[in-house]
Design a protein around this motif. Sequence first.
Motif, PDB file in Angstrom:
ATOM      1  N   TYR A 219       0.821  -1.209   0.000  1.00 34.74           N
ATOM      2  CA  TYR A 219       0.000   0.000   0.000  1.00 34.74           C
ATOM      3  C   TYR A 219       0.863   1.270   0.000  1.00 34.74           C
ATOM      4  O   TYR A 219       1.855   1.350   0.717  1.00 34.74           O
ATOM      5  CB  TYR A 219      -0.919   0.011   1.226  1.00 34.74           C
ATOM      6  N   ILE A 220       0.467   2.214  -0.846  1.00 35.15           N
ATOM      7  CA  ILE A 220       1.117   3.537  -0.835  1.00 35.15           C
ATOM      8  C   ILE A 220       0.068   4.564  -0.423  1.00 35.15           C
ATOM      9  O   ILE A 220      -1.013   4.641  -1.026  1.00 35.15           O
ATOM     10  CB  ILE A 220       1.684   3.875  -2.222  1.00 35.15           C
ATOM     11  N   TYR A 221       0.376   5.272   0.638  1.00 33.11           N
ATOM     12  CA  TYR A 221      -0.593   6.234   1.161  1.00 33.11           C
ATOM     13  C   TYR A 221      -0.279   7.640   0.622  1.00 33.11           C
ATOM     14  O   TYR A 221       0.872   8.058   0.595  1.00 33.11           O
ATOM     15  CB  TYR A 221      -0.544   6.250   2.701  1.00 33.11           C
ATOM     16  N   THR A 222      -1.310   8.343   0.204  1.00 34.85           N
ATOM     17  CA  THR A 222      -1.164   9.727  -0.246  1.00 34.85           C
ATOM     18  C   THR A 222      -2.105  10.583   0.583  1.00 34.85           C
ATOM     19  O   THR A 222      -3.291  10.246   0.733  1.00 34.85           O
ATOM     20  CB  THR A 222      -1.586   9.859  -1.729  1.00 34.85           C
ATOM     21  N   TYR A 223      -1.519  11.629   1.151  1.00 35.86           N
ATOM     22  CA  TYR A 223      -2.380  12.529   1.934  1.00 35.86           C
ATOM     23  C   TYR A 223      -2.968  13.563   1.001  1.00 35.86           C
ATOM     24  O   TYR A 223      -2.251  14.202   0.244  1.00 35.86           O
ATOM     25  CB  TYR A 223      -1.582  13.185   3.066  1.00 35.86           C
ATOM     26  N   VAL A 224      -4.241  13.726   1.023  1.00 38.49           N
ATOM     27  CA  VAL A 224      -4.926  14.652   0.116  1.00 38.49           C
ATOM     28  C   VAL A 224      -5.783  15.607   0.941  1.00 38.49           C
ATOM     29  O   VAL A 224      -6.121  15.325   2.088  1.00 38.49           O
ATOM     30  CB  VAL A 224      -5.815  13.897  -0.902  1.00 38.49           C
ATOM     31  N   ASN A 225      -6.094  16.702   0.335  1.00 40.71           N
ATOM     32  CA  ASN A 225      -6.985  17.642   0.980  1.00 40.71           C
ATOM     33  C   ASN A 225      -7.970  18.153  -0.060  1.00 40.71           C
ATOM     34  O   ASN A 225      -7.834  19.212  -0.607  1.00 40.71           O
ATOM     35  CB  ASN A 225      -6.171  18.785   1.583  1.00 40.71           C
ATOM     36  N   GLU A 226      -8.914  17.346  -0.378  1.00 37.09           N
ATOM     37  CA  GLU A 226      -9.864  17.687  -1.432  1.00 37.09           C
ATOM     38  C   GLU A 226     -11.256  17.508  -0.891  1.00 37.09           C
ATOM     39  O   GLU A 226     -11.465  16.979   0.207  1.00 37.09           O
ATOM     40  CB  GLU A 226      -9.656  16.774  -2.650  1.00 37.09           C
ATOM     41  N   ASN A 227     -12.178  17.849  -1.721  1.00 30.78           N
ATOM     42  CA  ASN A 227     -13.580  17.617  -1.408  1.00 30.78           C
ATOM     43  C   ASN A 227     -13.848  16.113  -1.386  1.00 30.78           C
ATOM     44  O   ASN A 227     -13.349  15.366  -2.218  1.00 30.78           O
ATOM     45  CB  ASN A 227     -14.409  18.291  -2.507  1.00 30.78           C
ATOM     46  N   LEU A 228     -14.606  15.662  -0.398  1.00 30.12           N
ATOM     47  CA  LEU A 228     -14.870  14.228  -0.251  1.00 30.12           C
ATOM     48  C   LEU A 228     -15.512  13.627  -1.497  1.00 30.12           C
ATOM     49  O   LEU A 228     -15.129  12.563  -1.980  1.00 30.12           O
ATOM     50  CB  LEU A 228     -15.767  14.003   0.966  1.00 30.12           C
ATOM     51  N   ASP A 229     -16.489  14.377  -2.055  1.00 24.00           N
ATOM     52  CA  ASP A 229     -17.211  13.843  -3.212  1.00 24.00           C
ATOM     53  C   ASP A 229     -16.309  13.663  -4.415  1.00 24.00           C
ATOM     54  O   ASP A 229     -16.407  12.657  -5.129  1.00 24.00           O
ATOM     55  CB  ASP A 229     -18.382  14.761  -3.562  1.00 24.00           C
ATOM     56  N   SER A 230     -15.387  14.636  -4.616  1.00 24.05           N
ATOM     57  CA  SER A 230     -14.525  14.496  -5.786  1.00 24.05           C
ATOM     58  C   SER A 230     -13.563  13.332  -5.591  1.00 24.05           C
ATOM     59  O   SER A 230     -13.179  12.634  -6.532  1.00 24.05           O
ATOM     60  CB  SER A 230     -13.751  15.806  -6.048  1.00 24.05           C
ATOM     61  N   LEU A 231     -13.158  13.100  -4.322  1.00 24.07           N
ATOM     62  CA  LEU A 231     -12.295  11.953  -4.049  1.00 24.07           C
ATOM     63  C   LEU A 231     -13.009  10.630  -4.316  1.00 24.07           C
ATOM     64  O   LEU A 231     -12.454   9.692  -4.876  1.00 24.07           O
ATOM     65  CB  LEU A 231     -11.812  11.993  -2.603  1.00 24.07           C
ATOM     66  N   LYS A 232     -14.283  10.595  -3.895  1.00 30.04           N
ATOM     67  CA  LYS A 232     -15.079   9.398  -4.166  1.00 30.04           C
ATOM     68  C   LYS A 232     -15.113   9.105  -5.650  1.00 30.04           C
ATOM     69  O   LYS A 232     -14.975   7.945  -6.079  1.00 30.04           O
ATOM     70  CB  LYS A 232     -16.511   9.578  -3.644  1.00 30.04           C
ATOM     71  N   ALA A 233     -15.294  10.194  -6.415  1.00 25.56           N
ATOM     72  CA  ALA A 233     -15.337  10.034  -7.870  1.00 25.56           C
ATOM     73  C   ALA A 233     -14.012   9.470  -8.375  1.00 25.56           C
ATOM     74  O   ALA A 233     -13.975   8.599  -9.258  1.00 25.56           O
ATOM     75  CB  ALA A 233     -15.640  11.362  -8.548  1.00 25.56           C
ATOM     76  N   LYS A 234     -12.903   9.940  -7.778  1.00 25.25           N
ATOM     77  CA  LYS A 234     -11.598   9.458  -8.200  1.00 25.25           C
ATOM     78  C   LYS A 234     -11.411   7.963  -7.885  1.00 25.25           C
ATOM     79  O   LYS A 234     -10.769   7.234  -8.642  1.00 25.25           O
ATOM     80  CB  LYS A 234     -10.485  10.269  -7.520  1.00 25.25           C
ATOM     81  N   VAL A 235     -11.957   7.573  -6.713  1.00 28.41           N
ATOM     82  CA  VAL A 235     -11.883   6.141  -6.374  1.00 28.41           C
ATOM     83  C   VAL A 235     -12.632   5.319  -7.412  1.00 28.41           C
ATOM     84  O   VAL A 235     -12.150   4.304  -7.898  1.00 28.41           O
ATOM     85  CB  VAL A 235     -12.464   5.883  -4.963  1.00 28.41           C
ATOM     86  N   LEU A 236     -13.821   5.841  -7.790  1.00 28.24           N
ATOM     87  CA  LEU A 236     -14.616   5.123  -8.793  1.00 28.24           C
ATOM     88  C   LEU A 236     -13.890   5.061 -10.125  1.00 28.24           C
ATOM     89  O   LEU A 236     -13.912   4.041 -10.812  1.00 28.24           O
ATOM     90  CB  LEU A 236     -15.972   5.801  -8.987  1.00 28.24           C
ATOM     91  N   LYS A 237     -13.220   6.172 -10.468  1.00 27.46           N
ATOM     92  CA  LYS A 237     -12.493   6.217 -11.736  1.00 27.46           C
ATOM     93  C   LYS A 237     -11.276   5.293 -11.711  1.00 27.46           C
ATOM     94  O   LYS A 237     -10.785   4.858 -12.726  1.00 27.46           O
ATOM     95  CB  LYS A 237     -12.026   7.667 -12.019  1.00 27.46           C
ATOM     96  N   GLY A 238     -10.752   5.026 -10.494  1.00 26.64           N
ATOM     97  CA  GLY A 238      -9.602   4.134 -10.387  1.00 26.64           C
ATOM     98  C   GLY A 238      -8.316   4.856 -10.112  1.00 26.64           C
ATOM     99  O   GLY A 238      -7.241   4.258 -10.133  1.00 26.64           O
TER     100      GLY A 238
END
Lengths: 311, 437
Positions: free
Chosen positions: B72-91
Amino acid sequence: MQFIQIQEVTKAYANHLALNKVSLSVPKQTIYGLLGPNGAGKTSLIRIINQITAPDSGQVFIDGELLHAKHIAHIGYLPEERGLYKKMKVGEQALYLAQLKGVDKKVAEKRLKLWFERFEIMGWWNRKVEELSKGMQQKIQFVVTVIHEPKLLIFDEPFSGFDPINVNILKEEILRLRQEGATIIFSTHNMSSVEELCDNIALINNGNKILEGSVRDIRQQYRTNTFEVHLSNVSSFFDEALPNGFHLISKTASGSDEMNVLIQCDPHVKANDLLSFLLPFGQIVSYKELLPSMHDIFIQQIESQNIKISI
Amino acid sequence: MNKTLLILQREYLTRVKKPSFIIMTFLGPLLMAMLMIVPVFLATLSDSGIKKVAVLDETDWFTGKFENDENYIYTYVNENLDSLKAKVLKGDYNTLVYIPEPELNIPVNAMLFNAKQASLSLKSSIRNTIKTEVENRKLLSSGIDPEVIKSSKTNINIQTIKLENDGKESKSYTEVDVALGLITSILIYFFIFMFGALVMRGVIEEKTSRIIEVMVSSVRPFQLMMGKITGIALVGLTQFLLWVLLTLGIYSIFALIFGPEAVSQLPVGNNMMGQSLDSGQIANNAQINEIFEVIHSINFGVIIFSFLIYFIGGYLLYAALFAAIGSAVDNEADTQQFMLPVSIPLILGIILSNFIVNNPDGSVAFWLSMIPLTSPVIMMVRIPFGVPYWEIALSMALLIMGFIFTTWLAAKIYRTGILMYGKKVNYKELWKWIRYQ
């Protein structure tokens, strides 16, 4: 020459006496019928001869020798309840059972092939017993019983489960086995086969022997002096004119001038007197003494002992 | 040819040739191997592919606390939760860890967002990280340095050393002794039940198929019974031997393919070490030495010899009883009333063996390992801990006497029972049979 001598054999189970001082003798190379109603003690006796159980008292001699473990190899036993290993192949099983009777494997194989060819069942060699019909299994069982060429054969109800054609084949085989020197003990309820096959019989009831002897003698012994006469061209009626000592039992007319009569004679009169008396009345087609059948003797003997029987 | 030998031969061959025997023989070790190999195999599979994990930490407590590893590689982000969810869905990320602003100053909640099902290991590693950090902070706020706590944690290593009469001292491994004792006793337990039941079924089969009367007009009931019992014993030994050989074979094939490191990861390897290894660890020299020491500490001669004696003796003792039960009934459904008293000593033995391992030299252990009905199971539990030879000898002698006695008893019941049909048999009846001449 007696092949089997049974002397005063007694066997008691927990709550009943299966055999009460039973003595029998079976002449060599004869067929001996062991008769009696269910539960009379026949199976107990057969098991004692087979050394499956031991008698409480009494002795059994085979060919003059006291019964011994070595005799097992000379006895072939076909139990009433037939049974084979269902999952085992026919040939393999027959070989196994023959070896248990002490026959060498190669000899057993040779003999088995002869028997299988005689019964035309060679094709079953590699089939499992459970695939065969009941009649087929019976044939295998018969072969297995005789494969070690025993001097003594014990058949318990050998014909049950066979069709009439196979019954005849089996009867021939049994007679042939006697011809070849075997002594045969034959336990059955089928009285017609007793008359046909047996030389001697013993009747057992409730653990006691009540009758023993040759089939011919016994039938003579129980004769009722009854004669059956068949007449044709009967010219006149004669019943009132029967001479002293003769009694008309029945008279049936068949056709216009034929007649069947049953006449009983008193013991002291001669049967020929009846014949000469009848001659003038018509043409005598047949004239014979009616001997009681084994069936009748069996029932009469058992019933006279006031025993309920269930054949 | 001896008749008992002929019977033995038939009983053996018909069973060994059965498809079910052949299937069991090959399937048994294969299933065992699968149980051991599959987890290791799966572990090697899951290594492939590095997963990207986004961390949205609204508390700022955990910055830098999630450590990257090979999976696992962890990345700390500071974004809107919804846009992150979208990114997870996108892969773009495989997983999103969301730690929301705490309600009572202490963050106790976290959410994992995944396109697919989250893996258990990831979940537990994230939970651990959060937990450790929260605990540390709590400790700090109470004025305790977490480092003090850490350094106070100690691993205690206790070596057990067995003193022997001749003055020798040898390292003993209690865990190994426990495992060995329990495994061998359970094997004996199963062997007795499996093959004892086979004897019983064989007798019932002969009775119901009515072949029995033909058989006893050719052989003595005792020969038939002994032929059957010994024939089936050989079937059992054959199966057992084949299992051992096949399992060893599969093991060595596995070792060849995956290398010795993988073998050391197998669960069995770990059990042998008395759980001292973590499953992820790779065997190093020290551990290999320890393995050798463990193996050296086991008295294989005594164990194998006694195993064989108790294995066979216990089987013979019970098989005779099972044969007697089979002879007394008309079908398998009627065996229950007799099976229970016969199986109770064995079941009791296997239950008590868990206590015996804690006190292998107690008086309960001693007596149970002398009584022939329980000794095959109990003595095997005790032997790895070291039992005086005279006790083993006495127990074996009693076992042999025991099986001579049960065989004698069973033969009496058997010889009457096999010819008895349509009778509901009870103990009184059995007693009568035993007393028949």
